[in-house]
Design an enzyme around this catalytic site. Structure first.
Site, mmCIF file in Angstrom:
data_model
loop_
_atom_site.group_PDB
_atom_site.id
_atom_site.type_symbol
_atom_site.label_atom_id
_atom_site.label_comp_id
_atom_site.label_asym_id
_atom_site.label_seq_id
_atom_site.Cartn_x
_atom_site.Cartn_y
_atom_site.Cartn_z
ATOM 1 N N ASN A 188 1.058 -1.349 -0.097
ATOM 2 C CA ASN A 188 0.071 0.220 -0.144
ATOM 3 C C ASN A 188 0.852 1.286 -0.011
ATOM 4 O O ASN A 188 1.758 1.400 0.966
ATOM 5 C CB ASN A 188 -0.752 0.091 1.130
ATOM 6 C CG ASN A 188 -2.098 1.129 1.352
ATOM 7 O OD1 ASN A 188 -1.476 2.183 1.092
ATOM 8 N ND2 ASN A 188 -3.226 0.922 1.608
ATOM 9 N N ASP A 195 -0.119 4.382 -0.103
ATOM 10 C CA ASP A 195 -0.733 5.875 0.189
ATOM 11 C C ASP A 195 0.018 6.632 0.704
ATOM 12 O O ASP A 195 0.155 7.963 0.580
ATOM 13 C CB ASP A 195 -1.982 5.317 1.191
ATOM 14 C CG ASP A 195 -2.999 4.589 0.574
ATOM 15 O OD1 ASP A 195 -3.130 4.417 -0.597
ATOM 16 O OD2 ASP A 195 -3.858 4.160 1.356
ATOM 17 N N HIS A 196 0.954 6.044 1.480
ATOM 18 C CA HIS A 196 1.825 7.082 2.468
ATOM 19 C C HIS A 196 2.920 7.949 1.653
ATOM 20 O O HIS A 196 3.757 8.678 2.194
ATOM 21 C CB HIS A 196 2.368 6.464 3.899
ATOM 22 C CG HIS A 196 0.965 6.504 4.575
ATOM 23 N ND1 HIS A 196 0.086 7.214 4.730
ATOM 24 C CD2 HIS A 196 0.345 5.319 5.001
ATOM 25 C CE1 HIS A 196 -1.169 6.739 5.589
ATOM 26 N NE2 HIS A 196 -0.723 5.356 5.591
ATOM 27 N N ARG A 204 3.704 18.668 1.422
ATOM 28 C CA ARG A 204 4.738 19.764 0.939
ATOM 29 C C ARG A 204 4.179 20.136 -0.394
ATOM 30 O O ARG A 204 4.477 21.205 -0.819
ATOM 31 C CB ARG A 204 6.097 19.298 0.675
ATOM 32 C CG ARG A 204 6.918 19.040 2.024
ATOM 33 C CD ARG A 204 7.187 20.379 2.649
ATOM 34 N NE ARG A 204 8.134 21.044 2.035
ATOM 35 C CZ ARG A 204 9.488 21.328 2.067
ATOM 36 N NH1 ARG A 204 10.170 20.541 3.061
ATOM 37 N NH2 ARG A 204 10.529 21.788 1.392
ATOM 38 N N HIS A 261 -5.425 3.771 -1.660
ATOM 39 C CA HIS A 261 -6.876 3.814 -1.143
ATOM 40 C C HIS A 261 -7.228 5.490 -1.515
ATOM 41 O O HIS A 261 -6.797 6.507 -1.127
ATOM 42 C CB HIS A 261 -6.792 3.985 0.336
ATOM 43 C CG HIS A 261 -8.405 4.419 0.885
ATOM 44 N ND1 HIS A 261 -8.474 4.186 2.223
ATOM 45 C CD2 HIS A 261 -9.468 4.596 0.609
ATOM 46 C CE1 HIS A 261 -9.534 4.433 2.762
ATOM 47 N NE2 HIS A 261 -10.288 4.868 1.407
ATOM 48 N N ARG A 284 -9.439 8.069 -1.205
ATOM 49 C CA ARG A 284 -10.513 8.627 -0.006
ATOM 50 C C ARG A 284 -11.377 9.870 -0.760
ATOM 51 O O ARG A 284 -10.796 10.447 -1.519
ATOM 52 C CB ARG A 284 -9.624 9.106 1.268
ATOM 53 C CG ARG A 284 -8.881 7.811 1.948
ATOM 54 C CD ARG A 284 -8.258 8.693 3.290
ATOM 55 N NE ARG A 284 -9.229 9.250 4.027
ATOM 56 C CZ ARG A 284 -9.784 8.566 5.168
ATOM 57 N NH1 ARG A 284 -9.291 7.462 5.581
ATOM 58 N NH2 ARG A 284 -10.750 9.267 5.912
ATOM 59 N N ARG A 339 -6.941 12.965 0.984
ATOM 60 C CA ARG A 339 -5.785 13.405 1.782
ATOM 61 C C ARG A 339 -4.382 12.810 1.559
ATOM 62 O O ARG A 339 -3.424 13.331 1.769
ATOM 63 C CB ARG A 339 -5.955 12.935 3.276
ATOM 64 C CG ARG A 339 -5.903 11.666 3.852
ATOM 65 C CD ARG A 339 -6.012 11.225 5.178
ATOM 66 N NE ARG A 339 -7.311 11.744 5.720
ATOM 67 C CZ ARG A 339 -7.601 11.170 7.022
ATOM 68 N NH1 ARG A 339 -6.978 10.301 7.326
ATOM 69 N NH2 ARG A 339 -9.186 11.364 7.300
ATOM 70 N N GLU A 366 -8.521 0.650 -2.904
ATOM 71 C CA GLU A 366 -9.776 0.849 -1.862
ATOM 72 C C GLU A 366 -10.531 1.845 -1.952
ATOM 73 O O GLU A 366 -9.953 2.858 -2.288
ATOM 74 C CB GLU A 366 -8.823 0.765 -0.445
ATOM 75 C CG GLU A 366 -7.899 -0.241 0.036
ATOM 76 C CD GLU A 366 -7.060 -0.220 1.211
ATOM 77 O OE1 GLU A 366 -7.487 0.966 1.824
ATOM 78 O OE2 GLU A 366 -6.354 -0.939 1.386
ATOM 79 N N THR A 414 -8.237 4.286 8.470
ATOM 80 C CA THR A 414 -9.400 3.291 8.533
ATOM 81 C C THR A 414 -9.361 2.604 9.756
ATOM 82 O O THR A 414 -8.557 1.780 10.246
ATOM 83 C CB THR A 414 -9.251 2.091 7.064
ATOM 84 O OG1 THR A 414 -9.315 2.734 6.194
ATOM 85 C CG2 THR A 414 -10.810 1.489 7.098
ATOM 86 N N GLU A 451 -10.964 -9.120 3.520
ATOM 87 C CA GLU A 451 -9.873 -8.510 4.070
ATOM 88 C C GLU A 451 -10.103 -8.413 5.542
ATOM 89 O O GLU A 451 -10.767 -7.485 6.024
ATOM 90 C CB GLU A 451 -9.301 -7.347 3.516
ATOM 91 C CG GLU A 451 -7.794 -7.215 3.896
ATOM 92 C CD GLU A 451 -7.311 -5.902 3.442
ATOM 93 O OE1 GLU A 451 -7.142 -6.034 1.962
ATOM 94 O OE2 GLU A 451 -6.690 -5.080 3.927
ATOM 95 N N HIS A 480 -4.035 -3.945 7.644
ATOM 96 C CA HIS A 480 -4.061 -2.908 8.347
ATOM 97 C C HIS A 480 -3.228 -3.148 9.752
ATOM 98 O O HIS A 480 -3.115 -3.855 10.769
ATOM 99 C CB HIS A 480 -5.428 -2.449 9.019
ATOM 100 C CG HIS A 480 -5.714 -1.219 9.360
ATOM 101 N ND1 HIS A 480 -5.133 -0.472 10.432
ATOM 102 C CD2 HIS A 480 -5.896 0.024 8.341
ATOM 103 C CE1 HIS A 480 -5.319 0.674 10.375
ATOM 104 N NE2 HIS A 480 -5.773 0.931 9.186
ATOM 105 N N GLY A 508 1.164 -1.270 4.549
ATOM 106 C CA GLY A 508 1.516 0.254 3.837
ATOM 107 C C GLY A 508 2.462 1.097 4.819
ATOM 108 O O GLY A 508 3.573 1.252 4.527
ATOM 109 N N HIS A 509 1.789 1.440 5.839
ATOM 110 C CA HIS A 509 2.527 2.669 6.668
ATOM 111 C C HIS A 509 3.924 2.088 7.034
ATOM 112 O O HIS A 509 4.840 2.743 6.981
ATOM 113 C CB HIS A 509 1.565 2.874 7.975
ATOM 114 C CG HIS A 509 1.830 3.896 8.684
ATOM 115 N ND1 HIS A 509 2.568 3.721 9.840
ATOM 116 C CD2 HIS A 509 1.859 5.039 8.488
ATOM 117 C CE1 HIS A 509 2.723 4.837 10.607
ATOM 118 N NE2 HIS A 509 2.590 5.682 9.674
#
Ligand code: PXP
Length: 248
Positions: A8, A10-11, A19, A44, A46, A50, A74, A105, A159, A200, A222-223
């Site tokens: 993932n 996303d981050h 920035r 994802h 959203r 974001r 997602e 989430t 999931e 997650h 992901g994170h």
């Protein structure tokens, strides 16, 4: 059992959005992940945009196509986002609950609520009618009643929300009750003929007991990957920048 890793990214977009610069590039992140062995890319989109932006979705889609690997998109059940998903034609869609105030989430779809169930069921129907060969996973808790509800919806996988397990693991708490819960959800999914995925909060360490117990066929992480990549890459970047500051 051979398991799949969905990365993932996303981050990477979170850092970019912080920035407003064009870097770091999610396209490069998808490319690097797939060329390093990731089995799919998860993003994802959203409603609040974001991190991942609409233009990222199509750009990442092109990378996954180039590699012949799945894109797992997602989304929540918002009509505007559903239309973007239909236009993108990902291989997988993971339906998740979405709440504007949340940091991330926070739990699975509450399919015990008739309203949520109907919304999810109708969204899946619309997605399946409009995307050829689409596979759907539902992000849910490892709960017997909820898993039975999933079997009434046109989906290929669930999931399972592993966030609470991962948090307990990180805090050094006993995680046996979670492992037993996931064993039960795995067994139930087998009898319902629904694939059993996980996602997650997982880290390189907390995923190990899940793998050792053969609990899931797919992990979406992901994170932690993006956080760990900072430290695995920091020394290289600093020494190479230092090198380029030395006047030759
Ligand atoms: N799976 C789902 C359904 C998610 O919503 C998320 C977070 O976007 C993940 C997996 C990845 O979670 P994490 O970033 O905590 O690894």
């Amino acid at each position: 059992m051979s398991v799949r890793l969905g990365v993932n990214i996303d981050h990477v977009a979170t850092l970019r959005q912080a920035r407003g610069e064009p870097y770091p590039s999610v396209v490069d992140a998808a490319h690097k992940s797939l060329s390093s062995g990731a089995d799919q890319i998860t993003i994802h989109l959203r409603e609040d945009r974001r991190h991942i932006q609409d233009t990222d979705v199509e750009a990442v889609r092109l990378v996954t196509k180039k590699f012949g690997k799945p894109l797992n998109l997602e989304i929540g059940c918002h009509p505007e986002i559903v239309d973007i998903a239909i236009a993108t034609e990902p291989d997988w869609i993971c339906l998740v609950p979405e709440n504007r105030q949340e940091q991330t989430t926070e739990g699975g779809l509450d399919l015990k609520s008739t309203e949520v169930f109907e919304k999810v069921r109708l969204t899946c129907q619309k997605l399946k009618e409009n995307i050829k060969d689409l596979k759907i996973s539902l992000f849910v808790e490892a709960d017997e009643e909820i898993l039975n509800k999933c079997s009434e919806i046109d989906c290929e996988a669930v999931e399972i929300h592993t966030g609470d397990f991962a948090k307990a693991y990180l805090n050094g708490e006993d995680t046996d009750s979670y492992i037993n819960l996931f064993k039960a959800s795995q067994k139930q999914c087998e009898s319902l003929k629904i694939a059993h995925h996980a996602g997650h909060g997982l880290t390189g360490e907390s995923v190990i007991p899940l793998v050792q117990n053969n609990l899931f066929i797919e992990y979406n992480i992901g994170h932690w990957i993006i956080c760990q990549a900072v430290f695995d890459g920091l020394a290289t970047v600093v020494s190479s920048l230092k090198e380029s500051l030395i006047q030759k």
